[in-house]
Design an enzyme around this catalytic site. Structure first.
Site, PDB file in Angstrom:
ATOM      1  N   LYS A   1     -10.362   7.896  16.234  1.00 19.90           N
ATOM      2  CA  LYS A   1      -9.938   6.561  15.773  1.00 19.90           C
ATOM      3  C   LYS A   1     -10.748   5.441  16.391  1.00 19.90           C
ATOM      4  CE  LYS A   1      -5.179   8.082  14.874  1.00 19.90           C
ATOM      5  NZ  LYS A   1      -5.213   9.409  15.514  1.00 19.90           N
TER       6      LYS A   1
HETATM    7  O1  LIG Z   1      -1.458   8.226  10.957  1.00 19.71           O
HETATM    8  C1  LIG Z   1      -1.778   9.107  11.766  1.00 19.71           C
HETATM    9  C2  LIG Z   1      -3.069   9.315  12.148  1.00 19.71           C
HETATM   10  C3  LIG Z   1      -3.356  10.338  12.994  1.00 19.71           C
HETATM   11  N1  LIG Z   1      -2.384  11.152  13.471  1.00 19.71           N
HETATM   12  C4  LIG Z   1      -2.770  12.253  14.394  1.00 19.71           C
HETATM   13  O2  LIG Z   1      -2.482  13.496  13.762  1.00 19.71           O
HETATM   14  C5  LIG Z   1      -1.917  14.394  14.704  1.00 19.71           C
HETATM   15  C6  LIG Z   1      -0.494  14.709  14.309  1.00 19.71           C
HETATM   16  O3  LIG Z   1       0.034  15.721  15.140  1.00 19.71           O
HETATM   17  P1  LIG Z   1       1.420  16.468  14.790  1.00 19.71           P
HETATM   18  O4  LIG Z   1       1.632  17.360  15.959  1.00 19.71           O
HETATM   19  O5  LIG Z   1       1.205  17.253  13.517  1.00 19.71           O
HETATM   20  O6  LIG Z   1       2.468  15.415  14.659  1.00 19.71           O
HETATM   21  C7  LIG Z   1      -2.036  13.723  16.063  1.00 19.71           C
HETATM   22  O7  LIG Z   1      -3.264  14.076  16.637  1.00 19.71           O
HETATM   23  C8  LIG Z   1      -2.044  12.250  15.725  1.00 19.71           C
HETATM   24  O8  LIG Z   1      -2.754  11.472  16.672  1.00 19.71           O
HETATM   25  C9  LIG Z   1      -1.099  10.944  13.090  1.00 19.71           C
HETATM   26  O9  LIG Z   1      -0.166  11.672  13.490  1.00 19.71           O
HETATM   27  N2  LIG Z   1      -0.822   9.927  12.240  1.00 19.71           N
END
Ligand SMILES: O=c1ccn([C@@H]2O[C@H](COP(=O)(O)O)[C@@H](O)[C@H]2O)c(=O)[nH]1
Length: 279
Positions: A96
């Site tokens: 990001k």
């Molecule tokens: O809007 C967003 C953007 C990035 N993320 C990232 O994705 C994963 C989600 O992890 P989970 O364990 O599946 O919840 C994490 O690395 C976030 O930083 C997001 O969740 N939402």
């Protein structure tokens, strides 16, 4: 040179519409019986890559969980990226990044130039210094067949106050981002290389995603409460361009590689069904 959009299109056709995140949370390291240190981090990542690196279209390491161990953690990130490439998965680094253009150029060199140790197929980028400030990422990606996924409607509840704010032209901030990325992908076939991040948790927002012509990364599935069945409400007619993304839902099944593979197959089957994709 094949574009990222074309490579992603092929990977999804071959392996299915799924991105799995590598998010080595301290709690996951402990649950896997690993130490919360660089050795535990390394074992965690090798286990994930060997279990699913040859069967998932895209793998998304979350940079924060590597950076928290400093230079040695970033070293593990570098080796994880190399291993993923050897296993044939596309690498999307969730980092990001965003800044003024001259600094974004350095980020572009760090992640999207093949000569960099942290070179990946694609990165996530933040547009809040203006989508135009990300131009060096877009040009470096285009030069080397890479991709950029720009935040539009994030999965966290706090995002809406900024992203759905309405500007002087009547469009939301998110719609402005969507429109600028759509412009970059215009005419690309079979798919543009510039994607958007739209959370699986956001529900029906009324945003028009129909002209993006690029991949729509959908995090927020599983641990954050999003479901494959809910993707239709979020994406509507843009559903075929969605790349569903899971981290904890899959990683929580470890450390047994067979269990990680079974969790991956399960969520992939759910996503195929929700997206109407062929097996
Ligand atoms: O809007 C967003 C953007 C990035 N993320 C990232 O994705 C994963 C989600 O992890 P989970 O364990 O599946 O919840 C994490 O690395 C976030 O930083 C997001 O969740 N939402």
């Amino acid at each position: 040179m094949e574009t990222f959009g074309a490579r992603l299109h092929r990977a999804v056709a071959e392996r299915g519409p799924l991105c799995v995140g590598i998010d080595p949370h301290p709690g996951l390291l402990t649950a896997w019986g690993l130490s919360d240190d660089v050795a535990g981090l390394e074992r965690f990542c090798v286990t994930v890559v060997e279990a699913i690196g040859d069967r998932v279209a895209v793998v998304k390491p979350q940079s924060a969980f590597f950076e928290r161990f400093g230079a040695r953690g970033v070293g593990v990130l570098e080796s994880t990226i190399r291993q993923l490439r050897d296993f044939g998965a596309l690498t999307l680094l969730d980092v990001k990044r965003g800044d003024i253009g001259s600094t974004v150029a350095a980020y572009a060199s760090a992640y999207l130039d093949p000569s960099s140790p942290l070179y990946v197929d694609a990165v996530t980028a933040s547009p809040y210094l203006g989508v135009g400030s990300l131009a060096p990422m877009f040009s470096t990606a285009a030069e080397h067949g890479g991709g950029v996924f720009v935040l539009a409607l994030t999965s966290n509840p706090e995002g809406a106050s900024v992203q759905r704010a309405v500007g002087a032209d009547g469009r939301t901030v998110a719609q402005t981002v969507i429109d600028e990325i759509s412009q970059l992908n215009r005419g690309a076939e079979p798919l543009g290389s510039f994607g958007l991040v739209v959370g699986a948790t956001v529900g029906g927002t009324g945003h028009d995603l129909g002209s993006v012509n690029g991949p729509l990364l959908a995090p927020g599935l599983g641990a954050q409460g999003g479901t494959p069945a809910g993707l239709r409400t979020v994406f509507g007619a843009a559903l075929p361009s969605v790349l569903p993304s899971y981290s904890r839902e899959v990683l929580g099944a470890g450390p047994d590689p067979a269990d990680l593979r079974a969790a991956t197959e399960r969520v992939l089957a759910d996503c195929r069904a929700a997206l109407g994709a062929a097996d």
